[in-house]
Design a protein around this motif. Structure first.
Motif, PDB file in Angstrom:
ATOM      1  N   UNK A 228     -16.857  -1.475  -0.085  1.00  0.00           N
ATOM      2  CA  UNK A 228     -17.280  -2.718   0.856  1.00  0.00           C
ATOM      3  C   UNK A 228     -17.546  -2.067   2.321  1.00  0.00           C
ATOM      4  N   UNK A 229     -17.229  -0.755   2.667  1.00  0.00           N
ATOM      5  CA  UNK A 229     -17.895  -0.274   3.756  1.00  0.00           C
ATOM      6  C   UNK A 229     -16.587  -0.402   4.952  1.00  0.00           C
ATOM      7  N   UNK A 230     -15.200  -0.645   4.508  1.00  0.00           N
ATOM      8  CA  UNK A 230     -14.281  -1.140   5.408  1.00  0.00           C
ATOM      9  C   UNK A 230     -13.066  -0.303   5.108  1.00  0.00           C
ATOM     10  N   UNK A 231     -12.167  -0.074   6.166  1.00  0.00           N
ATOM     11  CA  UNK A 231     -10.864   0.592   5.952  1.00  0.00           C
ATOM     12  C   UNK A 231      -9.743  -0.383   5.570  1.00  0.00           C
ATOM     13  N   UNK A 232      -9.577  -0.570   4.285  1.00  0.00           N
ATOM     14  CA  UNK A 232      -8.862  -1.741   3.843  1.00  0.00           C
ATOM     15  C   UNK A 232      -7.084  -1.392   4.455  1.00  0.00           C
ATOM     16  N   UNK A 233      -6.817  -0.211   4.475  1.00  0.00           N
ATOM     17  CA  UNK A 233      -5.501  -0.206   5.019  1.00  0.00           C
ATOM     18  C   UNK A 233      -5.554  -0.561   6.595  1.00  0.00           C
ATOM     19  N   UNK A 234      -6.509  -0.411   7.538  1.00  0.00           N
ATOM     20  CA  UNK A 234      -6.627  -0.661   8.679  1.00  0.00           C
ATOM     21  C   UNK A 234      -6.798  -2.286   8.865  1.00  0.00           C
ATOM     22  N   UNK A 235      -7.542  -2.747   7.699  1.00  0.00           N
ATOM     23  CA  UNK A 235      -7.690  -4.470   7.762  1.00  0.00           C
ATOM     24  C   UNK A 235      -6.280  -5.016   7.506  1.00  0.00           C
ATOM     25  N   UNK A 236      -5.447  -4.381   6.414  1.00  0.00           N
ATOM     26  CA  UNK A 236      -4.184  -4.845   6.376  1.00  0.00           C
ATOM     27  C   UNK A 236      -3.379  -4.598   7.450  1.00  0.00           C
TER      28      UNK A 236
ATOM     29  N   UNK B 106       0.876  -1.160  -0.107  1.00  0.00           N
ATOM     30  CA  UNK B 106      -0.008  -0.003  -0.040  1.00  0.00           C
ATOM     31  C   UNK B 106       0.747   1.380  -0.117  1.00  0.00           C
ATOM     32  N   UNK B 107       2.341   1.000  -0.024  1.00  0.00           N
ATOM     33  CA  UNK B 107       3.199   2.274  -0.068  1.00  0.00           C
ATOM     34  C   UNK B 107       3.322   2.775  -1.801  1.00  0.00           C
ATOM     35  N   UNK B 108       2.430   1.773  -2.498  1.00  0.00           N
ATOM     36  CA  UNK B 108       2.529   2.001  -4.165  1.00  0.00           C
ATOM     37  C   UNK B 108       1.332   2.712  -4.229  1.00  0.00           C
ATOM     38  N   UNK B 109       1.586   4.047  -4.878  1.00  0.00           N
ATOM     39  CA  UNK B 109       0.412   4.825  -5.082  1.00  0.00           C
ATOM     40  C   UNK B 109      -0.859   4.390  -5.645  1.00  0.00           C
ATOM     41  N   UNK B 110      -0.793   3.859  -6.697  1.00  0.00           N
ATOM     42  CA  UNK B 110      -2.157   3.250  -7.421  1.00  0.00           C
ATOM     43  C   UNK B 110      -2.676   1.947  -6.622  1.00  0.00           C
ATOM     44  N   UNK B 111      -1.711   1.295  -5.949  1.00  0.00           N
ATOM     45  CA  UNK B 111      -2.365   0.209  -5.016  1.00  0.00           C
ATOM     46  C   UNK B 111      -3.108   0.704  -3.813  1.00  0.00           C
ATOM     47  N   UNK B 112      -2.654   2.086  -3.418  1.00  0.00           N
ATOM     48  CA  UNK B 112      -3.326   2.504  -2.215  1.00  0.00           C
ATOM     49  C   UNK B 112      -4.722   3.261  -2.605  1.00  0.00           C
ATOM     50  N   UNK B 113      -4.586   4.027  -3.910  1.00  0.00           N
ATOM     51  CA  UNK B 113      -6.008   4.086  -4.229  1.00  0.00           C
ATOM     52  C   UNK B 113      -6.891   3.239  -4.447  1.00  0.00           C
ATOM     53  N   UNK B 114      -6.429   2.284  -5.149  1.00  0.00           N
ATOM     54  CA  UNK B 114      -7.471   1.100  -5.528  1.00  0.00           C
ATOM     55  C   UNK B 114      -8.004   0.614  -4.169  1.00  0.00           C
ATOM     56  N   UNK B 115      -6.905   0.365  -3.199  1.00  0.00           N
ATOM     57  CA  UNK B 115      -7.410  -0.061  -1.829  1.00  0.00           C
ATOM     58  C   UNK B 115      -8.657   0.962  -1.195  1.00  0.00           C
ATOM     59  N   UNK B 116      -8.339   2.023  -1.405  1.00  0.00           N
ATOM     60  CA  UNK B 116      -9.262   3.013  -0.947  1.00  0.00           C
ATOM     61  C   UNK B 116     -10.701   2.898  -1.585  1.00  0.00           C
ATOM     62  N   UNK B 117     -10.661   2.687  -2.972  1.00  0.00           N
ATOM     63  CA  UNK B 117     -12.184   2.809  -3.662  1.00  0.00           C
ATOM     64  C   UNK B 117     -12.572   1.153  -2.999  1.00  0.00           C
ATOM     65  N   UNK B 118     -11.883   0.147  -3.101  1.00  0.00           N
ATOM     66  CA  UNK B 118     -12.559  -1.158  -2.719  1.00  0.00           C
ATOM     67  C   UNK B 118     -13.200  -0.724  -1.235  1.00  0.00           C
TER      68      UNK B 118
END
Length: 265
Positions: free
Chosen positions: A171-179, A155-167
């Motif tokens: 889904x109604x979750x914080x993907x970074x927090x889940x990771x 998630x330090x790769x910009x586009x992957x962090x952006x995609x995780x935010x959209x997902x």
């Protein structure tokens, strides 16, 4: 897009539904999920203190055989264990030369003290450590090792962090927090404290067509249990976002494999 409503009801039932959701998409899972780099297997050998070649290895939660095939290619004597009918059928189709038995880590269909190496690729979190830890200790020989690993998005790769935010918004979750929780889950792999784990992180990447990337995303359990029409609409929007970043239609995914290994005295 409207977020998928949070599930209600028994959390154990939700966990079971997500664990079983892969069976209906086993072929898609096999074709599109990322594999693991050679450096990961090198690290397994280093931390377990023995070569994979000739190691009697039980690969638990083997799924469609992604890790089993790599372990076999390195010379391990692999027995795969998989609970799901759909995943087991795909494993047998793709890897008919490797033995597979139905079962899970909470009650391994393996005799005492018969394994040099017990592996869980993306699967330890589907077990109950109160049961799977004693089972690992039962099945492993003295001097054997338990190796657990997970591919996680970098998630330090910009586009992957952006995609995780959209997902996450979908889904109604914080993907970074889940990771981050996944990292904590690695630290809590054995709540009893009987196993002394050594940790390693291996970064790697792969370049795949956008269709492969989206098909991989679609095999994750949170999406598999979401309403089908909403998921299809999300993936269509995601395609548009990705083609803005990767106009040639080839996506570079970057992963950090979290690996922990415990040696048995």
């Amino acid at each position: 897009m409207t977020a998928v409503p949070s599930s209600s009801g028994d959390p154990r039932a939700r966990h079971t539904a997500r664990a079983g959701s892969f069976n209906a998409v086993a072929a898609q899972y096999a074709a599109n999920r990322p594999s693991y780099p050679p450096a990961l297997l090198d690290a397994v050998e280093e931390l377990s203190g023995r070569p994979l070649s000739g190691a009697r290895t039980v690969d638990v939660g083997a799924g469609t055989g992604i890790a089993s095939a790599l372990l076999h290619a390195r010379g391990a004597d692999v027995l795969a264990v998989e609970p799901g009918a759909g995943m087991a059928a795909e494993f047998r189709r793709a890897l008919p030369h490797l033995p597979l038995v139905r079962g899970d880590g909470n009650a391994l269909p393996v005799a005492d003290a018969t394994a040099d190496l017990l592996t869980y690729a993306q699967s330890w979190h589907w077990t109950d450590p109160a049961r799977s830890v004693p089972e690992a200790l039962r099945v492993l020989r003295p001097g054997g090792a338990l190796a657990l690993w997970w591919n996680t998005n970098a998630l330090d790769v910009g586009w992957m962090a952006d995609a995780a935010g959209r997902a996450g918004r979908f889904l109604g979750i914080d993907v970074a927090a889940e990771q981050r929780k996944a990292g904590e889950r690695v630290e809590r792999a054995d709540p009893s404290g009987r196993l002394d784990f050594t940790r390693r992180t291996v970064r790697w990447s792969r370049r795949v067509p956008v269709d492969t990337h989206l098909a991989n995303v679609a095999t994750h359990s949170a999406l598999l249990v979401a309403p089908e029409e909403q998921t299809a609409a999300f993936l269509a929007q995601e395609r548009a976002h990705l083609l803005e970043v990767f106009p040639d239609g080839v996506v570079e995914e970057t992963y950090d494999v979290l690996l922990i290994v415990a040696r048995i005295p």
